[in-house]
Design a protein around this motif. Structure first.
Motif, PDB file in Angstrom:
ATOM      1  N   SER A  63       0.860  -1.192   0.000  1.00 38.25           N
ATOM      2  CA  SER A  63       0.000   0.000   0.000  1.00 38.25           C
ATOM      3  C   SER A  63       0.891   1.234   0.000  1.00 38.25           C
ATOM      4  O   SER A  63       2.084   1.163   0.316  1.00 38.25           O
ATOM      5  CB  SER A  63      -0.918   0.019   1.233  1.00 38.25           C
ATOM      6  OG  SER A  63      -0.144   0.036   2.421  1.00 38.25           O
ATOM      7  N   ASP A 121      -4.579  -1.704  -4.556  1.00 44.67           N
ATOM      8  CA  ASP A 121      -5.462  -0.554  -4.749  1.00 44.67           C
ATOM      9  C   ASP A 121      -4.726   0.723  -4.363  1.00 44.67           C
ATOM     10  O   ASP A 121      -3.649   0.697  -3.773  1.00 44.67           O
ATOM     11  CB  ASP A 121      -6.760  -0.695  -3.947  1.00 44.67           C
ATOM     12  CG  ASP A 121      -6.504  -0.880  -2.448  1.00 44.67           C
ATOM     13  OD1 ASP A 121      -5.431  -0.451  -1.971  1.00 44.67           O
ATOM     14  OD2 ASP A 121      -7.355  -1.444  -1.755  1.00 44.67           O
ATOM     15  N   GLN A 137      -8.355   6.347  -1.498  1.00 42.26           N
ATOM     16  CA  GLN A 137      -9.367   7.262  -2.026  1.00 42.26           C
ATOM     17  C   GLN A 137      -9.067   8.722  -1.705  1.00 42.26           C
ATOM     18  O   GLN A 137      -9.793   9.609  -2.172  1.00 42.26           O
ATOM     19  CB  GLN A 137     -10.747   6.883  -1.455  1.00 42.26           C
ATOM     20  CG  GLN A 137     -11.229   5.509  -1.866  1.00 42.26           C
ATOM     21  CD  GLN A 137     -11.448   5.396  -3.369  1.00 42.26           C
ATOM     22  OE1 GLN A 137     -11.823   6.380  -4.022  1.00 42.26           O
ATOM     23  NE2 GLN A 137     -11.220   4.220  -3.924  1.00 42.26           N
ATOM     24  N   ASP A 138      -8.034   8.971  -0.920  1.00 38.62           N
ATOM     25  CA  ASP A 138      -7.698  10.359  -0.600  1.00 38.62           C
ATOM     26  C   ASP A 138      -6.390  10.793  -1.261  1.00 38.62           C
ATOM     27  O   ASP A 138      -5.693  11.674  -0.770  1.00 38.62           O
ATOM     28  CB  ASP A 138      -7.623  10.565   0.914  1.00 38.62           C
ATOM     29  CG  ASP A 138      -6.572   9.668   1.574  1.00 38.62           C
ATOM     30  OD1 ASP A 138      -6.118   8.704   0.914  1.00 38.62           O
ATOM     31  OD2 ASP A 138      -6.204   9.939   2.725  1.00 38.62           O
ATOM     32  N   ASP A 186      -6.081  12.581  -3.674  1.00 39.00           N
ATOM     33  CA  ASP A 186      -6.184  13.974  -4.119  1.00 39.00           C
ATOM     34  C   ASP A 186      -5.645  14.948  -3.069  1.00 39.00           C
ATOM     35  O   ASP A 186      -5.673  16.171  -3.277  1.00 39.00           O
ATOM     36  CB  ASP A 186      -7.617  14.327  -4.506  1.00 39.00           C
ATOM     37  CG  ASP A 186      -8.621  13.966  -3.433  1.00 39.00           C
ATOM     38  OD1 ASP A 186      -8.216  13.434  -2.370  1.00 39.00           O
ATOM     39  OD2 ASP A 186      -9.814  14.193  -3.650  1.00 39.00           O
ATOM     40  N   TYR A 232      -8.288  -1.135 -10.550  1.00 33.17           N
ATOM     41  CA  TYR A 232      -8.981   0.119 -10.865  1.00 33.17           C
ATOM     42  C   TYR A 232      -8.131   1.292 -10.408  1.00 33.17           C
ATOM     43  O   TYR A 232      -7.209   1.156  -9.601  1.00 33.17           O
ATOM     44  CB  TYR A 232     -10.354   0.175 -10.180  1.00 33.17           C
ATOM     45  CG  TYR A 232     -10.278   0.324  -8.679  1.00 33.17           C
ATOM     46  CD1 TYR A 232     -10.355   1.577  -8.071  1.00 33.17           C
ATOM     47  CD2 TYR A 232     -10.115  -0.795  -7.869  1.00 33.17           C
ATOM     48  CE1 TYR A 232     -10.266   1.717  -6.705  1.00 33.17           C
ATOM     49  CE2 TYR A 232     -10.029  -0.670  -6.484  1.00 33.17           C
ATOM     50  CZ  TYR A 232     -10.107   0.585  -5.911  1.00 33.17           C
ATOM     51  OH  TYR A 232     -10.022   0.708  -4.551  1.00 33.17           O
ATOM     52  N   PRO A 264      -8.651   5.077  -8.632  1.00 36.58           N
ATOM     53  CA  PRO A 264      -9.696   5.791  -7.884  1.00 36.58           C
ATOM     54  C   PRO A 264     -10.137   7.078  -8.584  1.00 36.58           C
ATOM     55  O   PRO A 264      -9.360   7.734  -9.278  1.00 36.58           O
ATOM     56  CB  PRO A 264      -9.019   6.100  -6.551  1.00 36.58           C
ATOM     57  CG  PRO A 264      -7.561   6.116  -6.861  1.00 36.58           C
ATOM     58  CD  PRO A 264      -7.357   5.088  -7.925  1.00 36.58           C
ATOM     59  N   VAL A 265     -11.391   7.409  -8.381  1.00 41.16           N
ATOM     60  CA  VAL A 265     -11.975   8.607  -8.987  1.00 41.16           C
ATOM     61  C   VAL A 265     -11.260   9.870  -8.509  1.00 41.16           C
ATOM     62  O   VAL A 265     -11.157  10.856  -9.233  1.00 41.16           O
ATOM     63  CB  VAL A 265     -13.479   8.695  -8.647  1.00 41.16           C
ATOM     64  CG1 VAL A 265     -14.092   9.982  -9.204  1.00 41.16           C
ATOM     65  CG2 VAL A 265     -14.213   7.487  -9.205  1.00 41.16           C
ATOM     66  N   CYS A 266     -10.717   9.828  -7.298  1.00 41.96           N
ATOM     67  CA  CYS A 266     -10.093  11.024  -6.723  1.00 41.96           C
ATOM     68  C   CYS A 266      -8.921  11.534  -7.556  1.00 41.96           C
ATOM     69  O   CYS A 266      -8.558  12.716  -7.461  1.00 41.96           O
ATOM     70  CB  CYS A 266      -9.647  10.742  -5.297  1.00 41.96           C
ATOM     71  SG  CYS A 266      -8.342   9.493  -5.162  1.00 41.96           S
ATOM     72  N   CYS A 302     -11.108  -0.778 -14.475  1.00 41.44           N
ATOM     73  CA  CYS A 302     -11.907   0.427 -14.233  1.00 41.44           C
ATOM     74  C   CYS A 302     -11.000   1.643 -14.110  1.00 41.44           C
ATOM     75  O   CYS A 302     -10.129   1.696 -13.244  1.00 41.44           O
ATOM     76  CB  CYS A 302     -12.738   0.255 -12.965  1.00 41.44           C
ATOM     77  SG  CYS A 302     -13.812   1.661 -12.590  1.00 41.44           S
ATOM     78  N   PRO A 346     -11.452   5.970 -14.163  1.00 43.37           N
ATOM     79  CA  PRO A 346     -12.438   7.062 -14.164  1.00 43.37           C
ATOM     80  C   PRO A 346     -12.568   7.714 -15.541  1.00 43.37           C
ATOM     81  O   PRO A 346     -11.568   8.036 -16.184  1.00 43.37           O
ATOM     82  CB  PRO A 346     -11.872   8.042 -13.134  1.00 43.37           C
ATOM     83  CG  PRO A 346     -11.031   7.213 -12.244  1.00 43.37           C
ATOM     84  CD  PRO A 346     -10.444   6.151 -13.111  1.00 43.37           C
TER      85      PRO A 346
END
Length: 328
Positions: A208, A231, A234-235, A237, A254, A256-258, A277, A279
């Motif tokens: 990680s 992975d 998610q933070d 950003d 995937y 993350p969208v961030c 996946c 974004p």
């Protein structure tokens, strides 16, 4: 030679010839004097008065082949602020080096050195410590005393951990720890490295992203390639100045969208086999150059990689979207 043959003997004004050689001798002596002065003032020949002369080679060696304690046969001083050594059988730093605390840079690579010297903390003016491709297994806690350090490269050694004291080097701008293989975590104390813009922890065993990396607010390049990531947080950003992200050769499924929220992001390099996946905003953003690497396409990827980042110190400015794939 026949009896009627003449022997032509050239006749010159020897005073003119003598004048030419006197000029040459004078220039030669001047060069020798300058070279001797340079050696006496260099990082590889200077020693304090009264310390003796054992192990320190003088100006009788050719330029660029100075020897420190007889164990740096390929070392070379770059001005008086650095020491360089590469490709030797050196197994330890010579003790005489402790009398050159004015040094600002160390460049030592491809030796058999296993540890940094116990007098490292004396080098308070050191700004660059380049020691890749040696056999170093530990960084001593004293490294935290190098308050002026701006660049540290300990790539391709044998580190299994990083001392928390490294977080005291608050002026550090570039940290390279690639290829240590056993390295799987970084201490939280490295969160103090607020000036860091380049972090390379590729080719290790990170499962990680280290928490401290997400708190390096000025980070611009983050290389996490060739690890064991499944992975991304998610933070991510939080890294609002991040421009280049390498996450290829991991186990990511995937992104993350961030990542789409990082306005400074210009390049993302990821492996494509397990990646299912991504974004939509990240794909459609014309400001982001996306490179996808599939297994078996290493050659194609490297060609695109090298052409884009010929100098890892620079940030790519291309806005062309590129997708690379290879069907076997």
């Amino acid at each position: 030679m026949g009896p009627n043959k003449k022997l032509d003997v050239p006749v010159y004004d020897l005073s003119a010839v003598r004048g030419i050689w006197e000029v040459r001798v004078k220039k030669y002596r001047t060069r020798q004097k300058k070279e001797q002065q340079r050696v006496e003032n260099s990082a590889l020949a200077r020693r304090p008065a009264g310390r003796g002369t054992s192990g320190l080679e003088g100006p009788d060696l050719p330029a660029g082949r100075r020897s420190l304690a007889g164990e740096f046969p390929h070392s070379q001083g770059k001005g008086t602020g650095s020491v360089m050594c590469e490709g030797t059988v050196l197994q330890d730093f010579p003790r005489e080096l402790q009398w050159t605390t004015y040094l600002q840079e160390w460049h030592v690579r491809r030796t058999r050195i296993r540890q940094l010297p116990d007098f490292l903390a004396l080098f308070t003016q050191l700004t660059v410590l380049e020691i890749p491709r040696n056999l170093i297994a530990d960084l001593p806690p004293q490294i935290g005393k190098l308050a002026a350090l701006r660049r540290l490269n300990v790539g391709y050694n044998r580190l299994s951990k990083v001392p928390p004291e490294l977080g005291d080097c608050e002026k550090l701008e570039r940290l390279e720890l690639a290829g240590n293989l056993s390295l799987s975590e970084l201490p939280f104390e490295l969160s103090s490295l607020k000036q860091l813009v380049h972090l390379d922890i590729s080719e290790n065993r990170f499962a990680s992203i280290p928490i401290c990396a997400l708190r390096m607010s000025r980070l611009q390049l983050l290389d996490l390639s060739n690890n064991q990531l499944s992975d991304l947080p998610q933070d991510m950003d939080r890294l609002q100045e991040l421009s280049t992200l390498f996450v290829h050769h991991n186990s990511l499924s995937y992104l993350p969208v961030c990542l789409a929220n990082i306005s400074s992001l210009q390049m993302v390099v990821a492996s494509g086999d397990a990646l299912t996946c991504v974004p939509t905003k990240l794909c459609n953003d014309p400001e982001i150059k996306e490179q996808e690497v599939k297994d078996g396409s290493e050659k194609e990827f490297m060609e695109a990689y090298i052409s884009t980042l010929k100098d890892r110190d620079t940030v790519p400015f291309s806005t062309t979207k590129v997708s690379i794939s290879c069907l076997l």
